[in-house]
Write a protein that holds these residues in place. Structure first.
Motif, PDB file in Angstrom:
ATOM      1  N   PRO A  68       2.841  -0.979  15.005  1.00 16.28           N
ATOM      2  CA  PRO A  68       1.991  -0.533  13.797  1.00 16.28           C
ATOM      3  C   PRO A  68       2.910   0.461  13.144  1.00 16.28           C
ATOM      4  O   PRO A  68       3.721   1.067  13.479  1.00 16.28           O
ATOM      5  N   SER A  69       2.874   0.149  11.690  1.00 13.80           N
ATOM      6  CA  SER A  69       3.681   0.851  10.634  1.00 13.80           C
ATOM      7  C   SER A  69       3.865   2.064  10.975  1.00 13.80           C
ATOM      8  O   SER A  69       4.962   2.928  10.672  1.00 13.80           O
ATOM      9  N   HIS A  86       8.172  -6.776   9.778  1.00 12.19           N
ATOM     10  CA  HIS A  86       7.742  -6.829  11.186  1.00 12.19           C
ATOM     11  C   HIS A  86       6.734  -5.832  11.573  1.00 12.19           C
ATOM     12  O   HIS A  86       6.334  -5.806  12.833  1.00 12.19           O
ATOM     13  N   ASP A  87       6.264  -4.928  10.673  1.00 12.33           N
ATOM     14  CA  ASP A  87       5.009  -4.192  11.131  1.00 12.33           C
ATOM     15  C   ASP A  87       3.690  -4.578  10.959  1.00 12.33           C
ATOM     16  O   ASP A  87       3.725  -5.694  10.254  1.00 12.33           O
ATOM     17  N   LYS A 145       4.409 -12.130  11.900  1.00 10.91           N
ATOM     18  CA  LYS A 145       5.446 -12.457  12.785  1.00 10.91           C
ATOM     19  C   LYS A 145       5.819 -13.920  13.243  1.00 10.91           C
ATOM     20  O   LYS A 145       7.232 -14.376  13.113  1.00 10.91           O
ATOM     21  N   ALA A 146       4.974 -14.894  12.725  1.00 15.34           N
ATOM     22  CA  ALA A 146       5.382 -16.431  12.640  1.00 15.34           C
ATOM     23  C   ALA A 146       5.857 -16.850  11.430  1.00 15.34           C
ATOM     24  O   ALA A 146       7.270 -17.252  11.663  1.00 15.34           O
ATOM     25  N   GLY A 147       5.798 -15.977  10.361  1.00 20.00           N
ATOM     26  CA  GLY A 147       6.530 -16.413   9.273  1.00 20.00           C
ATOM     27  C   GLY A 147       7.823 -15.670   9.311  1.00 20.00           C
ATOM     28  O   GLY A 147       8.972 -16.539   8.680  1.00 20.00           O
ATOM     29  N   LEU A 186      15.757 -10.142   4.594  1.00 18.97           N
ATOM     30  CA  LEU A 186      15.607  -8.691   4.663  1.00 18.97           C
ATOM     31  C   LEU A 186      14.012  -8.519   5.434  1.00 18.97           C
ATOM     32  O   LEU A 186      13.190  -9.325   4.915  1.00 18.97           O
ATOM     33  N   VAL A 187      14.019  -7.634   6.762  1.00 19.94           N
ATOM     34  CA  VAL A 187      13.054  -7.678   7.506  1.00 19.94           C
ATOM     35  C   VAL A 187      12.731  -6.193   7.495  1.00 19.94           C
ATOM     36  O   VAL A 187      13.218  -5.358   7.936  1.00 19.94           O
ATOM     37  N   THR A 188      11.359  -5.841   6.661  1.00 22.51           N
ATOM     38  CA  THR A 188      10.993  -4.721   6.628  1.00 22.51           C
ATOM     39  C   THR A 188      10.012  -4.188   7.532  1.00 22.51           C
ATOM     40  O   THR A 188       9.422  -4.750   7.983  1.00 22.51           O
TER      41      THR A 188
END
Ligand code: ZN
Length: 387
Positions: free
Chosen positions: A29-30, A83-84, A113-115, A139-141
């Motif tokens: 969770p963010s 990824h949040d 998360k699949a994407g 870039l994975v934020t």
């Protein structure tokens, strides 16, 4: 997609599913920075294994983002994932990971998360086949779901000068790619009147609540639904006790617009608001926070995706324009051609029935492979060359 690629991807499906199950099992969770960090560590490990190189961990105000940069160009492509998720820790107990027939369920599957894994596997496919990935950045934020407060600058800096930005949010209706996203603005209006006894001398007061009523109607009238502009008064309050003329009131407003022009028009109208009651005072706070992703931004990339889709057996891909924002709004907002909705096909984002379709995972990954390859192969545009 070449047949070698198709075979390569097909043999990786068990790995992809195992990685997805691991990512879904690591709740993120963010608002929970420690959970987001655990998720970043896991994705760094998974990505390092598949891509053969570790990412940079970029921490901004405690939030964990990951960046893989492959070379510097000449053409540059930014691939955006987050990824949040919106799901609090413990959601997995109620909505566990499951695969049933063609449907995969779990919190964060379609969003996204699949994407994210499709992006990693697409780049891995190119690398393992010895194709160039020079100029690609993944870039994975870690804070997209709360409006990207710590990653926005990172995203814009990385996007600047890129030939294309691909966003791995879930597909739109009918597995469409997203070429339009509305821009958003938020406002808070403070209304100041004057208190007075509602029984003894109400005429001496200035009723902030009545001013609020006028305002709500004026503001609701600023929308132009035909062009997609909505202006919605959402939260309001006034007054203190039942026998006092309200001295203060407030109103929150949600604004969505498809074009920058419309977003600016509403902004000007908000700043020009004038009170209806003599003596009432308005204070308007707020501004546009996400610029619109205008349909023109991704038009050429969509045509490219459509052609690849037809060639590779994905059928006729459609494009859609949606109300919700993503980090694609930021890249489109600084003028980078942006195509969104390239991630998983499924449904139920932010809802209990969140799911993806298993048989779409590989074709969509192949589509991204094709798009990256084509953009990298374009004749590089020299920004300094005379036109
Ligand atoms: Zn998302």
């Amino acid at each position: 997609m070449t047949s070698a690629e198709r075979t390569w991807l097909a043999t990786r499906l068990p790995d992809l599913l195992a990685d997805l199950q691991a990512l879904i099992g690591c709740e993120s969770p963010s608002a929970d920075l420690a959970a987001v960090r655990r998720s970043a560590d896991l994705i760094a490990a998974v990505g390092s294994r598949r891509l053969g190189v570790a990412p940079e961990l970029v921490e901004v105000d405690g939030c964990s983002h990951l960046r893989w940069r492959f070379g510097t160009g000449p053409n540059r492509v930014l691939i955006l994932a987050h990824h949040d998720t919106v799901w609090p820790i413990g959601t997995l107990l109620e909505h566990p990971w499951s695969i049933s027939g063609n449907v995969i369920r779990g919190p964060g599957t379609v969003d996204m998360k699949a994407g994210l894994l499709q992006a990693i596997y697409a780049i891995a496919a190119l690398i393992e086949q010895g194709e160039p990935v020079d100029g690609v950045c993944l870039l994975v934020t870690g804070d997209e779901e709360i409006g990207s407060p710590t990653s926005r600058a990172l995203i814009e800096d990385e996007a600047r000068g890129c030939a294309a930005c691909f966003v791995l949010e879930g597909a739109g209706p009918g597995r469409s790619l997203k070429t339009g996203r509305k821009g958003t603005s938020g406002y808070r209006i403070q209304i100041t009147g004057r208190a007075a006894h509602a029984g003894a001398e109400p005429e001496k007061g200035i009723n902030a609540g009545v001013e609020l009523a006028h305002l709500i109607l004026t503001i609701a009238g600023m929308g132009v639904p035909e062009v997609g502009t909505t202006v919605t008064p959402t939260v309001a309050g006034a007054g203190t006790t039942t026998n006092t003329v309200p001295a203060a009131a407030y109103l929150l407003v949600d604004v969505r617009a498809r074009t920058r022009q419309e977003q600016d028009r509403v902004h000007r109208s908000m700043l020009e608001l004038a009170p209806t009651l003599p003596g009432a005072v308005l204070t308007v706070l707020g501004e546009p926070n996400r610029p619109p992703m205008e349909v023109t931004s991704g038009a050429a990339l969509f045509e490219r995706a459509r052609a690849i889709g037809l060639r590779d057996g994905l059928g006729e891909l459609q494009q859609s324009s949606v109300g919700g924002g993503s980090d694609g709004n930021f890249t489109a907002g600084i003028g980078v051609p942006t195509l969104d909705g390239l991630g998983a096909v499924g449904g139920g984002a932010h809802a209990d029935n969140e799911h993806i379709l298993l048989d779409e995972l590989l074709p969509r990954t192949g589509l991204l492979v094709g798009l990256i390859r084509e953009v990298l192969a374009d004749k590089a545009v020299d920004p300094g060359a005379p036109s």
